[in-house]
Write an enzyme that holds these catalytic residues in place. Structure first.
Site, mmCIF file in Angstrom:
data_model
loop_
_atom_site.group_PDB
_atom_site.id
_atom_site.type_symbol
_atom_site.label_atom_id
_atom_site.label_comp_id
_atom_site.label_asym_id
_atom_site.label_seq_id
_atom_site.Cartn_x
_atom_site.Cartn_y
_atom_site.Cartn_z
ATOM 1 C CB CYS A 84 -0.989 -0.039 1.160
ATOM 2 S SG CYS A 84 -2.333 1.160 0.968
ATOM 3 C CG HIS A 185 -4.108 -3.446 2.650
ATOM 4 N ND1 HIS A 185 -3.136 -3.040 3.536
ATOM 5 C CD2 HIS A 185 -4.658 -2.325 2.150
ATOM 6 C CE1 HIS A 185 -3.116 -1.722 3.580
ATOM 7 N NE2 HIS A 185 -4.024 -1.257 2.738
ATOM 8 C CD GLU A 187 -2.088 -6.226 5.101
ATOM 9 O OE1 GLU A 187 -1.653 -6.572 3.985
ATOM 10 O OE2 GLU A 187 -2.144 -5.037 5.471
#
Lengths: 203, 257
Positions: A84, A185, A187
């Site tokens: 990001c 993202h 994650e």
């Protein structure tokens, strides 16, 4: 988190730009060893480096400068992944705060154009057109990733390894030599994101 | 290289009410060991294909914050999709603790009405993407007014005006609940949602009234909202997320399958 860096472990640059709890949790779920990087010595101890980041790119760059790690990061020859805002830091310049960034990848980070009739931020799940790159190994072509950002990295075929269209075509992922960046993202991107983190750890 | 056409997916968001770190409202998943465990329930929803989750803290005690932080950490450890925490956030410190515990967004409702500057402060401190402004609205004398306390307390704020103000002050997303539709299972308030959606430039989540798969199709087609939220239809297993998403996809609505 590991006590002592081993030969194969990810060092997370700990420069105070956003929360890293979700990232470390994702690495733990994938059983990928990791630790925190606060010093140049620690930067050298890991096999892979992740530069996380949420929030304001200009502010993030200021925080990164305060760590004194900027030159050492630029010199790295091991795999580096910016996530990001961490990806945007790899570029030359961001319109966010009119900030000069690391300039590892000679690209511009720009603000979405409101005139395109799109909502800002670009928030949610989108599919990406990725190239044959180790970062996307075993990722299904129709896999979607979770994005949340108001600034984007201009599309450039030389460095682009995944593009996405939102208002205009831009880079969802880039690579220059050992430096990788993803705008989404991983994650927070379900199994596809976990696969990507695993792929990075194996590069 | 030609790839799949890019289209931002419409999001499906189950909402979980949490009290003292436990989910409340009956949950009807047969394969859950502990239906009151928000972590297990969240993981189950992620597995089913939920795009995001909202946890609403309805705890009233002073101990709430600590319990909530622990829950957020436990959820963030397990969950591989984004989640929002709402309820009881009145100051920057509350939000920061939730951010550091792994929350992707926070939602503020009455605190924003009482102190609109809070939106600005939060957006400045953590970015607009972190700040969801939740608005409960109810029709009174032909106009939609912002309500507090679960619809019991009317304010002097007109809903559309307030939402525009929230956007200007730095809200990254709006969660709009129609109290007239909430609990009716008669469908979302598509008219109001469309009107609001057309007047703002940030994502909007529709809430209140979901009773069937068709209601979701309708709210995406008629109001073009970015996401739709529901609680009981998911918790009681009346709508299964994979079925819902397949049906939406058949109707030409972009979803993540």
């Amino acid at each position: 988190m590991i006590d002592k860096p081993t030969e194969k472990a990810i060092g997370i640059v700990n420069y105070g730009a956003g929360n890293i709890f979700s990232l470390t949790a994702a690495l733990e779920r994938q059983q990928i060893p990791y630790g925190m990087v606060n010093t140049e010595q620690e930067l050298q101890m890991y096999s892979h480096i992740i530069i996380p980041g949420v929030g304001h790119a200009g502010a993030a760059m200021e925080k990164l400068k305060q760590t004194g790690l900027v030159e050492a990061i630029k010199q790295l020859e091991k795999p580096v992944l910016g996530i990001c805002v961490g990806m945007q830091l790899l570029t030359a310049h961001s319109e966010e705060g009119n900030a000069d960034l690391l300039n590892i990848v000679p690209l511009q980070t720009k603000l979405f154009d409101r005139e395109l009739g799109i909502k800002i931020p670009h928030m949610g799940w989108n599919n990406v057109n990725f190239t044959n790159n180790p970062l996307f190994k075993h990722v299904k072509p129709d896999a979607q990733f979770y994005f949340v950002h108001s600034y984007f990295i201009e599309y450039n075929p030389i460095f682009d390894i995944a593009s996405v269209n939102y208002g205009n075509k831009f880079s969802a992922a880039i690579q220059k030599d050992n430096f990788y960046g993803v705008q989404f993202h991983p994650e927070k991107s379900g199994q596809a994101g976990e696969q990507l983190l695993k792929n990075f750890s194996l590069i | 290289m030609t790839g799949p056409e890019n289209m931002l997916s419409k999001r499906i968001i189950p909402c979980l009410d949490v009290k003292d770190g436990r989910t409340v409202k009956g949950v009807n998943f047969v394969d859950l060991r502990d239906a009151g465990d928000p972590v297990e329930l969240a993981a189950q929803y992620a597995q089913q294909g939920a795009d995001e989750l909202v946890f609403l803290d309805i705890t009233a005690t002073h101990e709430r914050r600590k319990t909530m932080i622990e829950m957020v950490k436990a959820v963030a450890r397990q969950l591989n999709i984004p989640f929002t925490i709402g309820g009881g956030i009145t100051e920057i410190a509350d939000a920061e603790a939730l951010l550091n515990a792994g929350a992707d967004k926070i939602s503020i409702n009455s605190a924003a009405v009482r102190n609109p500057q809070l939106i600005e402060q939060l957006a400045k401190a953590f970015g607009v993407q972190f700040v969801v402004v939740a608005v409960d609205t109810k029709l009174v004398d032909g106009k939609n007014w912002v309500h507090l306390n679960g619809g019991r307390l009317i304010t002097e704020l007109e809903t559309e005006k307030w939402i525009k103000q929230a956007e200007e002050m730095g809200a990254g997303e709006i969660l709009l609940t129609s109290m007239d539709h909430d609990g009716t299972k008669a469908g979302f308030d598509c008219g109001l949602l469309k009107k609001i959606n057309d007047s703002i430039n940030i994502p909007i989540i529709a809430s209140g009234g979901a009773g069937s798969v068709d209601h979701f199709t309708e709210v995406f087609q008629k109001a073009n909202v970015d996401a739709a939220l529901a609680a009981s239809v998911f918790h009681y297993g009346e709508i299964l997320i994979p079925d819902l998403k397949n049906e939406l996809s058949r109707n030409g609505i972009p979803v993540r399958l």
